[in-house]
Design a protein around this motif. Structure first.
Motif, PDB file in Angstrom:
ATOM      1  N   VAL A   5      -4.193   3.087  -5.696  1.00  0.00           N
ATOM      2  CA  VAL A   5      -3.876   1.800  -5.079  1.00  0.00           C
ATOM      3  C   VAL A   5      -4.245   0.673  -6.044  1.00  0.00           C
ATOM      4  N   SER A   6      -3.349  -0.315  -6.202  1.00  0.00           N
ATOM      5  CA  SER A   6      -3.582  -1.432  -7.117  1.00  0.00           C
ATOM      6  C   SER A   6      -4.631  -2.392  -6.549  1.00  0.00           C
TER       7      SER A   6
ATOM      8  N   ASP B   2      13.105   3.177  -5.532  1.00  0.00           N
ATOM      9  CA  ASP B   2      12.714   3.697  -6.839  1.00  0.00           C
ATOM     10  C   ASP B   2      11.543   4.640  -6.617  1.00  0.00           C
ATOM     11  N   ARG B   3      11.464   5.675  -7.425  1.00  0.00           N
ATOM     12  CA  ARG B   3      10.410   6.667  -7.214  1.00  0.00           C
ATOM     13  C   ARG B   3      10.036   7.303  -8.537  1.00  0.00           C
ATOM     14  N   THR B   4       8.736   7.395  -8.821  1.00  0.00           N
ATOM     15  CA  THR B   4       8.244   8.084 -10.003  1.00  0.00           C
ATOM     16  C   THR B   4       8.291   9.586  -9.724  1.00  0.00           C
ATOM     17  N   ILE B   5       9.183  10.283 -10.418  1.00  0.00           N
ATOM     18  CA  ILE B   5       9.399  11.710 -10.136  1.00  0.00           C
ATOM     19  C   ILE B   5       8.251  12.540 -10.691  1.00  0.00           C
TER      20      ILE B   5
ATOM     21  N   LEU C 145       0.826  -1.209   0.000  1.00  0.00           N
ATOM     22  CA  LEU C 145       0.000   0.000   0.000  1.00  0.00           C
ATOM     23  C   LEU C 145       0.859   1.258   0.000  1.00  0.00           C
ATOM     24  N   THR C 146       1.937   1.256   0.797  1.00  0.00           N
ATOM     25  CA  THR C 146       2.830   2.421   0.847  1.00  0.00           C
ATOM     26  C   THR C 146       3.486   2.661  -0.504  1.00  0.00           C
ATOM     27  N   ASN C 147       3.942   1.598  -1.143  1.00  0.00           N
ATOM     28  CA  ASN C 147       4.563   1.739  -2.464  1.00  0.00           C
ATOM     29  C   ASN C 147       3.584   2.334  -3.474  1.00  0.00           C
TER      30      ASN C 147
END
Length: 388
Positions: free
Chosen positions: A172-173, A99-102, A60-62
């Motif tokens: 959220v997936s 990893d992070r979507t900027i 959930l955090t991801n």
């Protein structure tokens, strides 16, 4: 192939059983997908340090922070250094960015050089938390944004390494939503011993699903086989009516062995083909689709890689199918020839014995059987090649 296609019309009167079988296949696929999906939670409960709840909160955090984050140990030396420079006690665990979507609108406030060490309350004050506690708090956060307290490891001014960041909550997936629903209804265990009831629950659900899937498979196969038995019976009745209407000259010219072979060998092969078509040909692709969906929900990247094997396998099976049809046709002709030899010998047994031709007939029969054996061996090779 045309003869096989024509034979399928005899299954139409039993379409109710075929439709019932198809419904069973769909339910089997759903249960198969569920069985695949139950595997990872079971492993998480048994083997993973984070457990089922930790996995749910991390997932959930991801999703909400639109990246990949893990809990890291904060070195004691760093804690002492930060305490000396700022007077702030860093928590023993922090959330690190893998990893992070900027955000295209600005700089990334959660870059790899930054740790999330807490949240910011309504009064603008930082609330420091352990990484595992913080992940749970972010996972269960209800708003559209969240204010995080950040520690910058590359800060040039050691007295001011902290900052706050307002981060938008991402979508959220499906799998994360399911995990959230499950884990909010189950009390989070305090230690590994507390995971045993969860594991037992997973095993019971998986066991019930397996029993139900096998019961559906039994019902599906029963409906298919009875429908096929009835359709083959109808084919034999039609063939028998045709055989009775044929003139005597036909049997004088062609004999009876070819007609008998139609009733015995050809109909048996048709029966096997119908069982395969309405049985494995429906069930196995449905199970494959169900397994692919279950795996994709859990590990989408790795599942897509597996599909690379699909096209080559399809081409190989298609090639083997063509060879199998040709080999089966030849084998049917060989069986007809074998029946012909038996019929001729037994019909003229008095002549055979009168002229002591037993050895000749035995030699002829063995030659036919050797030829049939070679034909059946080709079928066995092709059939065995499809399994791998």
């Amino acid at each position: 192939m045309k003869a096989f296609t024509r034979s399928l019309k005899y299954t139409l009167p039993y379409k109710g059983r075929l439709i019932g079988s198809l419904l069973c296949v769909l339910l089997i696929a759903v249960l198969w997908s569920g069985g695949i999906a139950m595997a990872l939670p079971g492993l998480k409960v048994m083997l993973s340090p984070e457990g089922l709840h930790g996995w749910a909160w991390s997932s959930l955090t991801n999703d909400k922070l639109e990246g990949t984050f893990v809990v890291r140990d904060v070195p004691a030396s760093l804690q002492r250094e930060v305490k000396k420079a700022t007077g702030v006690d860093l928590p023993p665990f922090a959330i690190d960015t893998i990893d992070r979507t900027i955000d295209p609108a600005g700089s990334d406030t959660l870059a790899k050089t930054r740790w999330i060490i807490g949240t910011v309350d309504a009064a603008g004050q930082p609330v420091l938390r352990r990484g595992d506690e913080l992940i749970r708090e972010i996972a269960l956060h209800e708003g559209t944004t969240i204010k995080l307290w950040i520690y910058n490891r590359d800060a040039t001014d050691l007295s001011k390494p902290f900052s706050n960041a307002t981060v938008s909550i991402g979508e959220v997936s499906t799998i994360s939503s399911i995990l959230q629903e499950v884990c909010t209804r189950i009390e989070e265990p305090k230690d590994k011993a507390g995971r045993v009831p969860i594991l037992m629950g997973i095993l019971i659900i998986a066991g019930v699903a397996t029993l139900l899937r096998n019961a559906l498979r039994l019902a599906q196969e029963f409906m298919i086989q009875t429908a096929v038995f009835r359709s083959i019976m109808d084919i034999r009745i039609v063939n028998y009516d045709v055989a009775l209407r044929l003139p005597v000259t036909f049997y004088s010219r062609m004999g009876t062995t070819d007609t008998m072979s139609r009733f015995i060998a050809d109909c048996s092969t048709l029966q096997q083909g119908h069982n395969a078509l309405f049985g494995k040909t429906l069930v196995e692709p449905a199970k494959m689709i169900g397994a692919a969906i279950g795996a994709y929900l859990l590990l989408p990247q790795y599942t897509l890689v597996c599909f690379i094997a699909g096209p080559p396998v399809a081409l190989i099976v298609r090639m083997l199918g063509k060879k199998m049809r040709k080999a089966t046709k030849t084998a049917l002709q060989g069986r007809s020839e074998m029946l012909g030899v038996i019929d001729e010998t037994l019909s003229g047994i008095r002549v055979v014995k009168a002229y002591t031709m037993e050895a000749t007939e035995r030699k002829r029969f063995r030659a036919v059987l050797k030829k049939l054996y070679k034909q059946m061996k080709k079928i066995a090779i092709i059939d065995s090649s499809t399994s791998p």
